[in-house]
Design a protein around this motif. Structure first.
Motif, PDB file in Angstrom:
ATOM      1  N   LYS A  41       4.289  -5.980  -8.553  1.00 20.54           N
ATOM      2  CA  LYS A  41       3.120  -5.492  -9.303  1.00 20.54           C
ATOM      3  C   LYS A  41       1.904  -6.257  -8.797  1.00 20.54           C
ATOM      4  N   SER A 331      -3.037   1.843 -20.273  1.00 22.06           N
ATOM      5  CA  SER A 331      -3.355   0.929 -21.370  1.00 22.06           C
ATOM      6  C   SER A 331      -4.742   0.351 -21.231  1.00 22.06           C
ATOM      7  N   ASN A 511      -4.153  -4.229 -18.580  1.00 25.52           N
ATOM      8  CA  ASN A 511      -3.161  -4.242 -19.634  1.00 25.52           C
ATOM      9  C   ASN A 511      -3.350  -5.370 -20.627  1.00 25.52           C
TER      10      ASN A 511
END
Ligand SMILES: Nc1ncnc2c1ncn2[C@@H]1O[C@H](COP(=O)(O)OP(=O)(O)OP(=O)(O)O)[C@@H](O)[C@H]1O
Length: 699
Positions: A41, A331, A511
């Motif tokens: 990520k 998000s 996020n």
């Protein structure tokens, strides 16, 4: 740190993009020393707008988490402006993604039960260890080919949040609006792990329907609806395919009073979860016959782009992009409370001016959309590389699915120039990008260029650009190119229209990286008043008129000050036609009837009013007459007989005056009453005549 995972980006070969969120792109990758497939990520720290050391420290916490239903980080390290988090690769992706691809109407109950049970176990663990996830949603529930279910996206964001003094002071609250508990939307009330239970309930609905409740509305509207509406739930009639026990479980989670929501531990004992099947039985079959994850991701991106291209209208494009943010479940909609307040306070001011500004801003954004991603999707080398990457699919081999590297990957990995093993930043040394290393070169390009800061009020264009998809990346590039224009547009304060995309003031955090556990926004007091006034008032300046308020405002009802009962303000009644006009018109009774009924109603109410006034006048006069009339008191003794007589006659005279005044008022009110009665009679005659005509006409 994970035992075998090095902290050197050169030890990882990034392959295809398998997901993207508010601030990160996730790649399937190979850990070269072990030939293991992992997920990397890549968090863009500039987007996160937060302290590097803090993030590193929090990422370490993610590494310490140890639960079979939570994605654990193997390790994390910083590469230029990005934080790389290495974690297990969940080769079936997220529930949201799967629904979008193959189950737009949601999953069947048995699969939902298994997925939710595994998720709930994760929450139980987190809560037990004092963590709040804060972003429970289908997009953060990952699955692999064995049917294993893991909750993702916890580590960095959640722990940051726990320690978020800095963020607290920023007076913001963060999350994905549709999943946010009411108490989270009211900073100042404080919230705890029960907020996750609410989000869990919303996630249950999401899995059942394929989308979260309210997902079609813009964030501001979602915020208001969450606060004002009854909690969403499974409908006993509409959702017939679901069991009573499922419906009951959802209802238990979606209780507005957080203290009444069950803990994860308690919820796990609910019959719905007791009867849930093991995920390898109910979840695994969901992926049968589906192409590999990266192919699905690409297909979805193409589908999104095609859908966008179909939309011609500027507003529709914006709506669609905003919508797709929801649908993708991105998000970190980062609401700046102060800015929300400010925007809301402008709701009714300068509406025309704002509309003009909106139009011009929309036009500007639309021009960018049209000229960048939709019309020319492969406008840059970078994009061309991405297209190539997508067009040449890596064949799925069993070893990859099981977490091992395919032969072709290994062959390529022998060549450092092809695998991108150079130190990051050495872009010039890279050969022309190939399909496989396009992702890696893209990451490096991103690192090098330094992103546009996302802080400050966010205009639609900025909202459009925050996702990491091809389309939105192009938008972002255009924004940088047109920064001057954008800045100009950003100076324009826009009203938070309840029917369009909200101008999010700050979309910076990845996020929830910048969320407080308890915002200092302090909405509570004024919100408590909302039931009384139907006005969502958040600390003075934040004054949002709800639809309910509009209804009340629009109605002709008002409180009568004099009589204390509800009366109808005739000024606000529909303009009635005079009897003459009614006579002359050839309007059908169906049109005239409402007018006549209104007049009739008005007359009745006026009659009532007059009667009430009369009786209240009489009462008042009886009770207060002497004092109010300031009549001289009657003499007590007989010593001053002469003057006593004088006073008595004076008093008598004043009483007579008062009586005649009252009589005059009564007369005039009686006249009014008679006139109203006569009017009423006339109207009734008119009504009868018109109805008669109508009936004759019909027969
Ligand atoms: N370990 C993993 N294996 C496979 N896919 C993953 C993995 N982690 C994340 N993904 C995919 O990438 C997407 C984005 O990841 P993630 O949610 O962690 O990023 P984010 O920027 O925090 O996004 P969000 O907007 O949801 O906060 C996920 O929805 C999922 O589809």
């Amino acid at each position: 740190m994970g035992k075998n995972y090095s902290l050197n980006s050169n030890d990882y070969k990034l392959l295809e993009e398998v997901g993207f969120g508010a601030s990160a792109t996730v790649y399937r990758a190979i850990h070269l020393p072990s030939n293991e497939v992992v997920a990397v990520k890549c968090l863009d720290l500039e987007r996160c707008n937060c302290n590097l050391d803090d993030i590193r420290r929090e990422a370490q916490t993610m590494i310490l988490i140890d639960h079979p239903n939570i994605i654990k980080a193997y390790c994390s390290f910083v590469v230029d402006c990005n934080l790389w988090v290495v974690m297990p690769f969940m080769d079936e992706g997220s529930c949201l993604h799967l629904m979008k691809i193959a189950y737009p109407e949601g999953f069947e109950e048995s699969a939902i039960g298994s997925i939710l049970k595994e998720t709930l176990k994760a929450l139980e663990y987190l809560h037990h260890h004092g963590h709040i996830h804060r972003d429970v949603k289908a997009g953060n529930i990952l699955m692999d080919h064995n049917g294993e279910v893991k909750l993702a996206d916890f580590g960095v964001s959640a722990y940051m949040f726990d320690r978020g003094d800095r963020q607290r002071s920023r007076n913001t609250f963060v999350g994905t609006p549709c999943w946010m508990a009411p108490e989270v939307l009211q900073p100042g009330t404080g919230y705890d792990f029960k907020a996750d239970i609410w989000s869990f309930g919303i996630t249950a609905l999401e899995l059942a329907h394929g989308h979260a409740p309210f997902s079609k509305y813009p964030p501001m509207k979602v915020l208001l609806m969450t606060l004002q509406n009854a909690p969403p739930g499974l409908d006993y009639d509409r959702d017939k395919r679901f069991s009573k026990s499922f419906k009951e479980m959802v209802a238990m989670c979606l209780v507005k009073d957080q203290t009444k929501r069950p803990t994860a531990e308690k919820l796990l004992k609910h019959s719905f979860f007791k009867n849930a099947k093991p995920p390898e039985l109910s979840v695994k079959k969901l992926f049968a016959d589906l192409p590999p994850l990266w192919k699905r991701v690409k297909d979805l991106q193409l589908k999104d782009a095609a859908q966008l291209a179909l939309k011609k209208m500027p507003s529709a494009e914006q709506e669609a992009i905003s919508q797709s943010e929801y649908q993708r479940g991105v998000s970190a909609w980062n609401f700046d409370v102060e800015d929300l307040k400010f925007q809301a306070s402008l709701l009714q001011e300068e509406e025309e001016e704002i509309k003009e500004e909106e139009d011009s801003a929309k036009l500007h954004v639309n021009q960018k959309v049209t000229s960048s991603s939709v019309v020319k999707p492969a406008a840059t080398d970078n994009n061309a590389s991405r297209e190539n990457l997508n067009d040449n699919e890596v064949p799925v081999v069993e070893s990859e699915i099981k977490g091992k590297v395919s032969e072709s990957d290994l062959v390529e990995s022998d060549n450092p120039s092809r695998t991108g093993l150079q130190k990051s930043g050495s872009k010039a040394e890279l050969p022309p990008p190939t399909d496989r290393d396009a992702a890696q070169s893209r990451i490096r390009t991103q690192m090098g260029k330094g992103r546009q800061s996302q802080s400050g009020p966010l205009m639609p264009g900025t909202v459009l650009s925050h996702s990491l998809s091809d389309r939105t990346r192009n938008l972002e590039r255009y924004e940088i190119e047109n920064q001057q224009l954008s800045e100009k547009a950003q100076q324009v304060r826009r009203s938070p229209s309840l029917s369009g995309p909200l101008n999010l003031p700050n979309r910076a955090s990845g996020n929830s990286l910048s969320a407080p556990i308890k915002s200092s926004g302090g909405f509570k007091d004024s919100l408590d008043d909302k039931s009384k006034t139907n006005l969502v008032q958040i600390k003075g300046r934040f004054s949002v008129t709800s639809e309910n308020v509009d209804l009340v405002k629009g109605s002709s009802l008002r409180k009568s000050a004099s009589v204390g009962s509800w009366i109808i303000d005739s000024r606000q009644m529909p303009v009635s036609q005079s009897p003459k006009e009614i006579n002359n018109s050839n309007l059908p009774a169906s049109i005239l009837m409402p007018h006549l009924q209104n007049l009739f109603q008005q007359t009745l109410i006026q009659q009532d009013l007059i009667t009430n006034l009369l009786s209240s006048l009489q009462l008042v006069e009886l009770e207060n007459g002497p004092q109010n009339g300031k009549m001289p008191p009657l003499p007590r003794g007989s010593e001053n007989n002469g003057s006593a007589e004088l006073v008595a006659s004076e008093r008598e005279r004043m009483l007579l005056v008062k009586i005649s005044e009252l009589q005059a008022r009564m007369n005039s009110l009686t006249d009014e009453l008679t006139a109203e009665r006569a009017k009423y009679m006339r109207l009734q005659q008119q009504l009868n005549a018109v109805s008669g005509r109508e009936e004759n006409g019909n027969s």
